[in-house]
Design a protein around this motif. Structure first.
Motif, mmCIF file in Angstrom:
data_model
loop_
_atom_site.group_PDB
_atom_site.id
_atom_site.type_symbol
_atom_site.label_atom_id
_atom_site.label_comp_id
_atom_site.label_asym_id
_atom_site.label_seq_id
_atom_site.Cartn_x
_atom_site.Cartn_y
_atom_site.Cartn_z
ATOM 1 N N PRO A 4 34.126 37.902 43.156
ATOM 2 C CA PRO A 4 34.780 37.455 44.631
ATOM 3 C C PRO A 4 35.415 38.431 45.136
ATOM 4 O O PRO A 4 36.339 38.298 46.211
ATOM 5 C CB PRO A 4 35.378 36.369 44.176
ATOM 6 N N VAL A 5 35.724 39.616 44.652
ATOM 7 C CA VAL A 5 36.549 40.642 44.946
ATOM 8 C C VAL A 5 35.827 41.972 45.226
ATOM 9 O O VAL A 5 34.965 42.324 44.552
ATOM 10 C CB VAL A 5 37.888 40.789 44.266
ATOM 11 N N ARG A 6 36.576 42.908 46.001
ATOM 12 C CA ARG A 6 36.036 44.324 46.172
ATOM 13 C C ARG A 6 37.386 45.018 45.825
ATOM 14 O O ARG A 6 38.227 45.256 46.786
ATOM 15 C CB ARG A 6 35.619 44.694 47.528
ATOM 16 N N PRO A 7 37.467 45.449 44.651
ATOM 17 C CA PRO A 7 39.037 45.832 44.173
ATOM 18 C C PRO A 7 39.275 47.025 44.765
ATOM 19 O O PRO A 7 38.678 48.063 45.151
ATOM 20 C CB PRO A 7 38.717 45.883 42.616
ATOM 21 N N VAL A 8 40.475 47.067 45.116
ATOM 22 C CA VAL A 8 41.508 48.332 45.603
ATOM 23 C C VAL A 8 42.072 48.781 44.498
ATOM 24 O O VAL A 8 42.714 48.134 43.789
ATOM 25 C CB VAL A 8 42.387 48.011 46.802
ATOM 26 N N CYS A 9 41.982 49.995 44.008
ATOM 27 C CA CYS A 9 42.655 50.611 42.742
ATOM 28 C C CYS A 9 44.148 51.031 42.931
ATOM 29 O O CYS A 9 44.385 51.476 43.759
ATOM 30 C CB CYS A 9 42.024 51.925 42.236
ATOM 31 N N LEU A 10 44.991 50.280 42.153
ATOM 32 C CA LEU A 10 46.450 50.566 42.433
ATOM 33 C C LEU A 10 46.596 51.993 42.236
ATOM 34 O O LEU A 10 47.661 52.437 42.970
ATOM 35 C CB LEU A 10 47.096 49.686 41.055
ATOM 36 N N PHE A 11 45.942 52.748 41.550
ATOM 37 C CA PHE A 11 46.513 54.033 41.102
ATOM 38 C C PHE A 11 45.791 55.024 42.134
ATOM 39 O O PHE A 11 46.365 56.108 42.498
ATOM 40 C CB PHE A 11 45.991 54.539 39.793
ATOM 41 N N ALA A 12 44.960 54.499 42.958
ATOM 42 C CA ALA A 12 44.371 55.361 43.976
ATOM 43 C C ALA A 12 45.326 55.225 45.259
ATOM 44 O O ALA A 12 45.423 55.934 45.904
ATOM 45 C CB ALA A 12 42.922 54.741 44.477
ATOM 46 N N VAL A 13 45.838 53.938 45.385
ATOM 47 C CA VAL A 13 46.866 53.808 46.278
ATOM 48 C C VAL A 13 47.990 54.336 45.983
ATOM 49 O O VAL A 13 48.635 55.201 47.035
ATOM 50 C CB VAL A 13 47.339 52.121 46.384
ATOM 51 N N LEU A 14 48.422 54.800 44.801
ATOM 52 C CA LEU A 14 49.769 55.469 44.759
ATOM 53 C C LEU A 14 49.349 57.012 45.020
ATOM 54 O O LEU A 14 50.261 57.877 45.693
ATOM 55 C CB LEU A 14 50.041 55.490 43.193
ATOM 56 N N GLY A 170 31.520 35.375 32.249
ATOM 57 C CA GLY A 170 30.927 34.851 33.364
ATOM 58 C C GLY A 170 30.837 35.808 34.486
ATOM 59 O O GLY A 170 30.283 35.531 35.647
ATOM 60 N N ALA A 171 32.187 36.740 34.422
ATOM 61 C CA ALA A 171 32.183 37.622 35.612
ATOM 62 C C ALA A 171 31.013 38.546 35.413
ATOM 63 O O ALA A 171 30.495 38.885 34.759
ATOM 64 C CB ALA A 171 33.551 38.328 35.461
ATOM 65 N N ASP A 172 30.844 39.134 36.766
ATOM 66 C CA ASP A 172 29.675 40.062 36.811
ATOM 67 C C ASP A 172 30.336 41.491 36.214
ATOM 68 O O ASP A 172 31.397 41.759 36.119
ATOM 69 C CB ASP A 172 29.234 40.403 38.245
ATOM 70 N N ALA A 173 29.436 42.334 35.969
ATOM 71 C CA ALA A 173 29.749 43.823 35.514
ATOM 72 C C ALA A 173 30.549 44.560 36.163
ATOM 73 O O ALA A 173 31.302 45.262 35.760
ATOM 74 C CB ALA A 173 28.142 44.435 35.131
ATOM 75 N N GLU A 174 30.437 44.316 37.548
ATOM 76 C CA GLU A 174 31.347 45.221 38.495
ATOM 77 C C GLU A 174 32.674 44.867 38.425
ATOM 78 O O GLU A 174 33.507 45.529 38.226
ATOM 79 C CB GLU A 174 30.938 44.892 39.870
ATOM 80 N N THR A 175 33.195 43.611 38.147
ATOM 81 C CA THR A 175 34.460 42.948 38.246
ATOM 82 C C THR A 175 35.111 43.140 36.711
ATOM 83 O O THR A 175 36.099 43.553 36.809
ATOM 84 C CB THR A 175 34.152 41.153 38.140
ATOM 85 N N VAL A 176 34.239 43.104 35.711
ATOM 86 C CA VAL A 176 34.750 43.668 34.386
ATOM 87 C C VAL A 176 35.183 45.108 34.311
ATOM 88 O O VAL A 176 35.980 45.598 33.891
ATOM 89 C CB VAL A 176 33.506 43.437 33.263
#
Length: 222
Positions: A4-14, A170-176
């Motif tokens: 359900p998400v397209r993650p934004v990396c916290l450390f890329a933001v930093l 149950g989460a997909d591989a990308e989320t994990v």
């Protein structure tokens, strides 16, 4: 199950603090959360609430919808709104009671990072290229405010523990993969260090931010 998400990396933001930035063209979707107490309607592109559980696009994050003709007052207001949303989401993550899931923790975390990323990139762009000095200064201020918050997040043991306790069955591989990468980068940032060491890391990050923003504003002084 699809993520359900397209993650934004916290450390890329930093890392954006000390880099030349441009406004993001990502228009990722997030799962709707309960309406925030702050005035979401102030954000350009806000969508009305949808039925619970429905995947909606809360904001249009595309470059075409990003106003680049900001004055300093408008940029500072935009920064404050994004920061307020991010802080509220952070509080909701920590306040959650009961089992943690992708939906009730990682989705909120991702939305929080989208607000941070949107503001950091907008501030970084306008600080670098806007012809009006007051707007450039507002961009520098916005980058510093967001960077301080990102440093707080990166060293938050409570936030790390919340993410680490998410049930990914149950989460997909990308989320994990995204969650594992975030947890790894928290440890690299020093979240598992002693309180004294985390305080020193925070001081060093603040100095790095100050130098990076200052160099972008006036390279001749370095």
């Amino acid at each position: 199950m699809r993520s359900p998400v397209r993650p934004v990396c916290l450390f890329a933001v930093l890392a954006l603090v000390v880099a030349c930035t441009s406004t993001s063209g990502d228009d990722g979707t997030v799962k709707e959360a309960p309406p925030a107490k702050s005035a979401s309607s102030e954000m350009k592109g806000v969508r009305p609430p949808a039925a619970e559980g429905k995947i909606v696009r809360l904001y249009d994050w595309s470059l075409a919808k990003t106003p680049l003709d900001r004055d300093a007052t408008g940029l500072r207001a935009s920064t404050a709104i994004n920061l307020g949303h991010a802080q509220e989401l952070y509080g909701r993550i920590l306040a959650h009671q009961g089992p943690r899931t992708v939906d009730n923790t990682f989705v909120l975390y991702n939305e929080m990072l989208m607000h941070i990323d949107a503001s950091m990139q907008e501030c970084g762009l306008l600080a670098a290229v806007h012809p009006v000095e007051d707007v450039r200064n507002a961009g520098d201020e916005g980058e510093q405010r967001m960077s301080e918050f990102v440093t707080e997040l990166s060293l938050s043991r409570e936030l790390y523990d919340a993410l680490a306790s998410i049930d990914t069955d149950g989460a997909d591989a990308e989320t994990v993969f995204a969650l594992e990468k975030e947890l790894r980068d928290f440890r690299r940032a020093g979240v598992d260090r002693s309180p004294e060491e985390r305080e020193r890391i925070s001081e060093l990050n603040a100095e790095i931010t100050r130098l990076g923003v200052g160099m972008g504003a006036d390279p001749a002084t370095f």
